[in-house]
Scaffold this motif. Structure first.
Motif, PDB file in Angstrom:
ATOM      1  N   GLU A 101       0.729  -1.361  -0.088  1.00  0.00           N
ATOM      2  CA  GLU A 101      -0.100   0.199   0.083  1.00  0.00           C
ATOM      3  C   GLU A 101       0.841   1.088  -0.102  1.00  0.00           C
ATOM      4  O   GLU A 101       1.830   1.409   0.642  1.00  0.00           O
ATOM      5  CB  GLU A 101      -0.986   0.027   1.169  1.00  0.00           C
ATOM      6  CG  GLU A 101      -2.169  -0.175   1.041  1.00  0.00           C
ATOM      7  CD  GLU A 101      -3.090  -0.403   2.222  1.00  0.00           C
ATOM      8  OE1 GLU A 101      -3.123  -1.115   2.688  1.00  0.00           O
ATOM      9  OE2 GLU A 101      -3.763   0.591   2.626  1.00  0.00           O
ATOM     10  N   TRP A 181      -4.016   3.192   4.056  1.00  0.00           N
ATOM     11  CA  TRP A 181      -4.868   2.972   5.212  1.00  0.00           C
ATOM     12  C   TRP A 181      -4.373   4.388   6.198  1.00  0.00           C
ATOM     13  O   TRP A 181      -5.097   4.843   6.863  1.00  0.00           O
ATOM     14  CB  TRP A 181      -4.957   1.763   5.964  1.00  0.00           C
ATOM     15  CG  TRP A 181      -3.637   1.402   6.420  1.00  0.00           C
ATOM     16  CD1 TRP A 181      -2.588   0.570   5.796  1.00  0.00           C
ATOM     17  CD2 TRP A 181      -2.758   1.686   7.559  1.00  0.00           C
ATOM     18  NE1 TRP A 181      -1.478   0.302   6.487  1.00  0.00           N
ATOM     19  CE2 TRP A 181      -1.440   1.041   7.403  1.00  0.00           C
ATOM     20  CE3 TRP A 181      -3.138   2.480   8.698  1.00  0.00           C
ATOM     21  CZ2 TRP A 181      -0.572   1.061   8.623  1.00  0.00           C
ATOM     22  CZ3 TRP A 181      -2.101   2.439   9.779  1.00  0.00           C
ATOM     23  CH2 TRP A 181      -0.987   1.791   9.665  1.00  0.00           C
ATOM     24  N   GLU A 182      -3.175   4.513   6.307  1.00  0.00           N
ATOM     25  CA  GLU A 182      -2.504   5.602   7.062  1.00  0.00           C
ATOM     26  C   GLU A 182      -3.015   6.867   6.856  1.00  0.00           C
ATOM     27  O   GLU A 182      -3.193   7.806   7.753  1.00  0.00           O
ATOM     28  CB  GLU A 182      -0.995   5.359   6.896  1.00  0.00           C
ATOM     29  CG  GLU A 182      -0.410   4.315   7.489  1.00  0.00           C
ATOM     30  CD  GLU A 182       1.070   4.262   7.326  1.00  0.00           C
ATOM     31  OE1 GLU A 182       1.811   4.364   8.402  1.00  0.00           O
ATOM     32  OE2 GLU A 182       1.370   4.114   5.997  1.00  0.00           O
ATOM     33  N   PHE A 185      -7.725   6.899   6.839  1.00  0.00           N
ATOM     34  CA  PHE A 185      -8.473   7.023   8.314  1.00  0.00           C
ATOM     35  C   PHE A 185      -8.415   8.327   8.754  1.00  0.00           C
ATOM     36  O   PHE A 185      -9.113   8.650   9.611  1.00  0.00           O
ATOM     37  CB  PHE A 185      -8.003   5.886   9.310  1.00  0.00           C
ATOM     38  CG  PHE A 185      -8.213   4.225   8.938  1.00  0.00           C
ATOM     39  CD1 PHE A 185      -7.215   3.413   9.109  1.00  0.00           C
ATOM     40  CD2 PHE A 185      -9.455   4.030   8.497  1.00  0.00           C
ATOM     41  CE1 PHE A 185      -7.649   2.186   8.768  1.00  0.00           C
ATOM     42  CE2 PHE A 185      -9.757   2.769   7.966  1.00  0.00           C
ATOM     43  CZ  PHE A 185      -8.749   1.855   8.047  1.00  0.00           C
ATOM     44  N   LEU A 186      -7.367   9.169   8.428  1.00  0.00           N
ATOM     45  CA  LEU A 186      -7.497  10.402   8.774  1.00  0.00           C
ATOM     46  C   LEU A 186      -8.427  11.388   7.973  1.00  0.00           C
ATOM     47  O   LEU A 186      -8.910  12.120   8.360  1.00  0.00           O
ATOM     48  CB  LEU A 186      -5.942  11.020   8.506  1.00  0.00           C
ATOM     49  CG  LEU A 186      -4.715  10.311   9.109  1.00  0.00           C
ATOM     50  CD1 LEU A 186      -3.624  10.959   8.942  1.00  0.00           C
ATOM     51  CD2 LEU A 186      -5.030  10.380  10.692  1.00  0.00           C
ATOM     52  N   LEU A 188     -11.379  10.500   7.257  1.00  0.00           N
ATOM     53  CA  LEU A 188     -12.743  10.248   7.542  1.00  0.00           C
ATOM     54  C   LEU A 188     -13.012  11.381   8.760  1.00  0.00           C
ATOM     55  O   LEU A 188     -13.970  11.696   8.837  1.00  0.00           O
ATOM     56  CB  LEU A 188     -12.562   8.907   8.401  1.00  0.00           C
ATOM     57  CG  LEU A 188     -12.580   7.634   7.623  1.00  0.00           C
ATOM     58  CD1 LEU A 188     -12.765   6.489   8.447  1.00  0.00           C
ATOM     59  CD2 LEU A 188     -13.486   7.545   6.358  1.00  0.00           C
ATOM     60  N   ARG A 228     -11.772  -3.162   5.104  1.00  0.00           N
ATOM     61  CA  ARG A 228     -11.344  -1.933   5.892  1.00  0.00           C
ATOM     62  C   ARG A 228     -12.454  -1.340   6.605  1.00  0.00           C
ATOM     63  O   ARG A 228     -12.250  -0.318   7.571  1.00  0.00           O
ATOM     64  CB  ARG A 228     -10.710  -1.090   4.848  1.00  0.00           C
ATOM     65  CG  ARG A 228      -9.457  -1.547   4.190  1.00  0.00           C
ATOM     66  CD  ARG A 228      -8.125  -1.723   5.391  1.00  0.00           C
ATOM     67  NE  ARG A 228      -7.115  -2.642   5.016  1.00  0.00           N
ATOM     68  CZ  ARG A 228      -6.277  -1.908   4.079  1.00  0.00           C
ATOM     69  NH1 ARG A 228      -6.353  -0.928   3.682  1.00  0.00           N
ATOM     70  NH2 ARG A 228      -5.383  -2.918   3.661  1.00  0.00           N
TER      71      ARG A 228
END
Lengths: 372, 219
Positions: A101, A181-182, A185-186, A188, A228
């Motif tokens: 990723e 993903w790192e 998720f921020l 969101l 996820r």
């Protein structure tokens, strides 16, 4: 009863002659056939032959789990959802392909994606797969569709249904892959409205792709992968806000056309089960990997959604045949009761699975899983 | 003093509530008013502990931990220049983390590493696809007392065992506590590979390290 009838009965929440069994056979087929993972992924004739052999070794299953066209080296390296390492590229030759990723989509590119997902997706693919231009993407997508159709047909003539018409992702997962993903998720918390709008646009594209694939193959089920957005990663509150509205729209839209969504939901979905119970009756197969409480899934979704799963990879790899048999019996007793259950592996049967263990799973479904 | 306590509490609250913009604005304001960097870090760590507690109570989930780690990192960017040199040298407990040979997945490792760093540990991230010998070398170089091994693939579990066997063969097994985690890891795997602790999630791994490790099973 024919395999397709058996599957359909379970999907429609009924009880067929016995619990249908459909382990997800992919990389393990290469090992059982004595070919390398690299050969398996690169040579489609050898790949198909290995899958045929696996089916024979297991004494026949109720479906061809046709992930293979999506996991060929060519497809992975040009139109796969993420940058990928193939066996021999820094990972063992005997190992399986692995995704890497990266933040291939930047935070300020949401408007671009929302304006045209088709165009942005080409740009994204060219970033994660160097050399993949528009023409290569188009040709590879065409090649993969033809391979998929060929696979569906060669099993159809043998009386074995294929599990899905296409292998797709829920928009939340696809967006997470694109952003990594790192970073996602921020997003969101930092740009929630963009995340929601982007998923709506992606969802529309995925539904169009699903309908095309169903028309082409005649298989009225589509794979929607979701990890996820599991409760392992996001709270029920976040799920309600960011995931479910788009997911429900997609499932309902497809079901209106008679298309069942095979929700391949890895990781732990236990806390999201009550929300999934709002999906239309019979619209989905909930395919679990061993992380979700499958007995709670049965309790919440009984007479609502068919459940599939969930013999864990670790059990198939390092357990014994009698342990697998005991696990499957427990599943059949608790989740298969009254029907609406398909016995399967929890996600892919791992490459190091023991043949006798997977055989034990298949045999248990046929013998112990008989409905009286 | 009362006003100081209120500000401290607000720092911890904002951290616990994952209020990124408000927290960073307050940190900047406090620094410009002469508040010490150490006290700011301490209060934010208190807030981070509360994040962990909320995770354990299933109010926060992994996405929230990622946000928390990022906010703390941003706080440290602001506060770093204001910390005394002795504080900048970091804590004494060293933890070596890595994904074992044959596996390139890094999500769990990265989240655990971020939270451990934020909690005051010195984290040595060995990366992914890490050979047993490399773990051994890292432990020797750093004097680490805890090793964290991650794996997502069943095919990587032999490498996990080989790593722990390698630590033993090099006379390091008594020096370190070994914790393991990842989607294919469970208590049975922990026992088979010879690890000390199985962490089902990132927060349990952090709590284990905060307890100083120990020959105990998953909490």
């Amino acid at each position: 009863m024919r395999p397709e009838e058996r599957l359909e009965a379970a999907i429609n929440l009924g009880a067929p002659d016995h619990v249908p069994v459909a382990p997800i056979i992919a990389s393990v087929a290469a090992r059982w056939a004595g070919i390398s993972q690299r050969e398996f992924l690169s040579d489609t004739d050898k790949g198909f032959a290995a899958l045929d052999r696996a089916y024979e070794l297991l004494g026949g299953c109720d479906a061809n789990w046709n992930l293979y066209p999506y996991q060929t080296a060519r497809a992975l390296k040009v139109i796969g959802p993420l940058k990928v390492l193939l066996p021999g590229e820094g990972i063992p030759e005997s190992g399986v392909f692995q995704y890497v990723e990266t933040e291939a989509m930047k935070q300020d590119e949401y408007p671009l994606l929302i304006e045209s997902f088709a165009e942005f997706n080409k740009l994204y693919l060219s970033r994660v797969h160097p050399g993949a231009d528009g023409e290569a993407i188009r040709q590879t997508a065409q090649w993969r569709s033809e391979l998929h159709l060929r696979d569906v047909e060669r099993w159809r003539v043998r009386g074995v249904p294929s599990m899905v018409a296409a292998v797709l992702s829920v928009p939340f997962d696809l967006l997470c892959f694109m952003r990594s993903w790192e970073k996602f998720f921020l997003d969101l918390r930092r740009t929630p409205d963009m995340v929601i709008k982007a998923q709506e646009v992606i969802g529309e594209a995925i539904v169009r792709a699903a309908r095309r694939a169903v028309t082409q193959t005649g298989v009225k089920r589509v794979f929607l992968g979701g990890t996820r957005c599991a409760a392992t990663f996001v709270s029920p509150k976040m799920f309600d806000r960011f995931v479910f509205p788009t997911l429900r729209g997609m499932v309902e839209g497809l079901f209106k056309d008679g298309i069942v969504s095979l929700l391949h939901f890895d990781s732990d979905w236990t806390l999201h089960l009550p929300r999934l119970a709002e999906l239309p009756r019979g619209s989905c197969i909930l395919d679990l990997d061993g992380s979700t409480d499958i007995f709670e899934a049965k309790r919440v979704l009984r007479d609502r959604l068919c459940i599939m799963g969930d013999v864990p990879a670790t059990l198939l790899a390092s357990g014994t045949a009698s342990e697998v048999e005991a696990y499957c019996k427990h599943l059949i007793d608790g989740v298969g009761k009254g029907g609406g259950f398909i016995l399967s592996s929890g996600c892919d049967v791992p490459v190091d699975a023991k043949l006798e263990n997977v055989r034990a799973m298949v045999d248990t479904a046929k013998r112990y899983g008989a409905y009286r | 003093m009362r006003e100081g306590l209120e500000v401290d509490s607000k720092l911890a609250d904002l951290m616990a509530d994952l209020e990124e913009e408000k927290l960073l604005a307050l940190v900047k304001a406090l620094l410009s008013q002469g508040q010490t960097g150490l006290s700011i870090v301490e209060q934010c760590r208190d807030g981070l502990t509360r994040v962990g507690d909320r995770f354990a109570r299933k109010e926060y989930f992994l996405a929230d931990l990622v946000m928390a780690a990022e906010i703390f990192r941003e706080v440290m960017v602001e506060v770093g220049p204001h910390l005394p040199a002795s504080a900048a040298s970091g804590p004494q407990t060293v933890i070596v983390l890595g994904t074992v040979k044959g596996d390139v997945h890094d999500m769990g490792k990265n989240i655990v590493g971020s939270l451990l760093s934020a909690s005051g540990f010195r984290v040595v991230d060995a990366g992914v696809d890490v050979a047993p010998d490399t773990f051994v070398d890292k432990v020797k170089e750093t004097g680490a007392s805890i090793v964290g091994l991650s794996a997502l693939l069943t095919t990587a579990l032999p490498a996990m065992k080989a790593t722990i066997d390698g630590l033993a063969a090099n006379g390091l097994r008594r020096q370190v506590r070994v914790m393991v985690g990842g989607a294919v890891v469970n208590e049975r795997v922990r026992e088979n590979v010879g690890a000390d602790f199985y962490g089902p999630d990132a927060v349990s791994a952090v709590k284990y390290c905060q307890r100083g490790g120990g020959k105990s099973h998953a909490a």
